[in-house]
Enzyme design. Structure first.
Site, short mmCIF file in Angstrom:
data_model
loop_
_atom_site.label_atom_id
_atom_site.label_comp_id
_atom_site.label_asym_id
_atom_site.label_seq_id
_atom_site.Cartn_x
_atom_site.Cartn_y
_atom_site.Cartn_z
N ASP A 108 47.68 50.84 -30.63
CA ASP A 108 47.15 51.81 -31.32
C ASP A 108 46.94 51.55 -32.88
OD1 ASP A 108 46.39 54.54 -32.33
OD2 ASP A 108 47.53 55.66 -31.27
N PHE B 213 43.31 59.50 -26.69
CA PHE B 213 44.42 59.33 -25.98
C PHE B 213 44.21 59.14 -24.62
CE2 PHE B 213 48.61 60.53 -24.42
CZ PHE B 213 49.50 59.92 -25.53
N LYS C 36 43.14 50.00 -29.15
CA LYS C 36 42.05 50.97 -29.99
C LYS C 36 42.11 50.13 -31.39
CE LYS C 36 44.56 54.79 -27.90
NZ LYS C 36 45.34 56.08 -28.40
P1 IMP Z 1 51.16 52.08 -32.07
O1 IMP Z 1 52.59 51.49 -32.77
O2 IMP Z 1 50.38 53.00 -32.74
O3 IMP Z 1 50.26 50.87 -31.78
O4 IMP Z 1 51.64 52.69 -30.83
C1 IMP Z 1 51.71 51.97 -29.52
C2 IMP Z 1 52.55 52.48 -28.57
O5 IMP Z 1 52.11 53.95 -28.37
C3 IMP Z 1 52.00 52.25 -27.18
O6 IMP Z 1 52.85 51.14 -26.69
C4 IMP Z 1 52.18 53.49 -26.24
O7 IMP Z 1 53.52 53.52 -25.79
C5 IMP Z 1 51.84 54.72 -27.12
N1 IMP Z 1 50.59 55.00 -27.10
C6 IMP Z 1 49.47 54.81 -28.28
N2 IMP Z 1 48.40 55.41 -27.95
C7 IMP Z 1 48.48 55.55 -26.34
C8 IMP Z 1 47.79 56.59 -25.52
O8 IMP Z 1 46.51 56.54 -25.58
N3 IMP Z 1 48.26 56.86 -24.57
C9 IMP Z 1 49.68 56.61 -24.20
N4 IMP Z 1 50.46 56.01 -24.88
C10 IMP Z 1 50.00 55.77 -26.01
#
Ligand code: IMP
Length: 191
Positions: A114, A163, A142
């Site tokens: 994300d 999400f 994403k």
């Molecule tokens: P980031 O640090 O924002 O890249 O978050 C990554 C982590 O957040 C992933 O490994 C997931 O555990 C969780 N995450 C991010 N987006 C989603 C989603 O759309 N569905 C479920 N978990 C998500």
């Protein structure tokens, strides 16, 4: 009387399916071929990021046999708590032992990228433990949501900034056992 919600069909909570079981297997197959091409005959350490990646990792690991020697380690982190928005803060619940990655070729297995902040911190942590190489493998990405540059060596699919749930990914710890990846209805998030 209990106020437990009796729900006979959780499928009704989904607004749409993004990737069905067959598509997911195709994506995992593609990633496994790329890893096998780069790491034929080598020993690699797969660091599986819990909890969301456990189903993806279980499918991927079996597809690497018998071409790669695979060691499996787990890290558990959380940046989302139980909701659908990142708290921005990385909590480390389960760490790896330095000797598990020291001098080794490591591939970090994550479910979805994300902001990319979580993976970038995880990568730095594993590098600081003396890994020879740290690569990233993510089922979904994403791209538009990234807040930091990150190289994803093995990527399944790019998706829009929404999400997603299922195939190991949760919303509020639920829906991990859904065999496909989909988007929940708005009212489910707002409950
Ligand atoms: P980031 O640090 O924002 O890249 O978050 C990554 C982590 O957040 C992933 O490994 C997931 O555990 C969780 N995450 C991010 N987006 C989603 C989603 O759309 N569905 C479920 N978990 C998500």
């Amino acid at each position: 009387m209990s106020n437990c919600r009796i729900h006979e069909n959780f499928e009704a909570d989904f607004e749409k399916v993004l990737f069905d079981e067959e598509e997911l297997q195709g994506i995992v197959h593609k990633i496994s071929e790329e890893i096998k091409q780069d790491h034929r005959g080598e020993e690699i350490v797969l660091v599986v990021i819990l909890k969301g990646s456990f189903i993806f990792a279980a499918d991927l690991i079996r597809k690497l046999f018998p071409v790669c020697y695979v060691r499996v380690e787990f890290m558990q982190v959380s940046s989302y708590g139980d909701g659908a928005k990142s708290s921005g803060e990385l909590k480390l619940f389960l760490d790896i032992k330095p000797k598990a990655v020291k001098g080794k070729k490591v591939i970090v297995i994550d479910d979805v990228v994300d902001t990319a902040l979580t993976l970038s911190k995880i990568k730095k942590r594993i590098e600081s433990l003396g890994a020879q190489q740290v690569q990233i493998c993510a089922l979904l990405d994403k791209e538009e949501a990234h807040k930091i540059d990150i190289q994803i060596e093995y990527k399944g699919k790019s998706i829009l900034n929404e999400f997603v749930t299922g195939y190991g990914l949760d919303f509020g710890q639920k829906y991990r056992n859904c065999p496909y990846v989909g988007v929940l209805k708005k009212e489910v998030y707002e409950k």
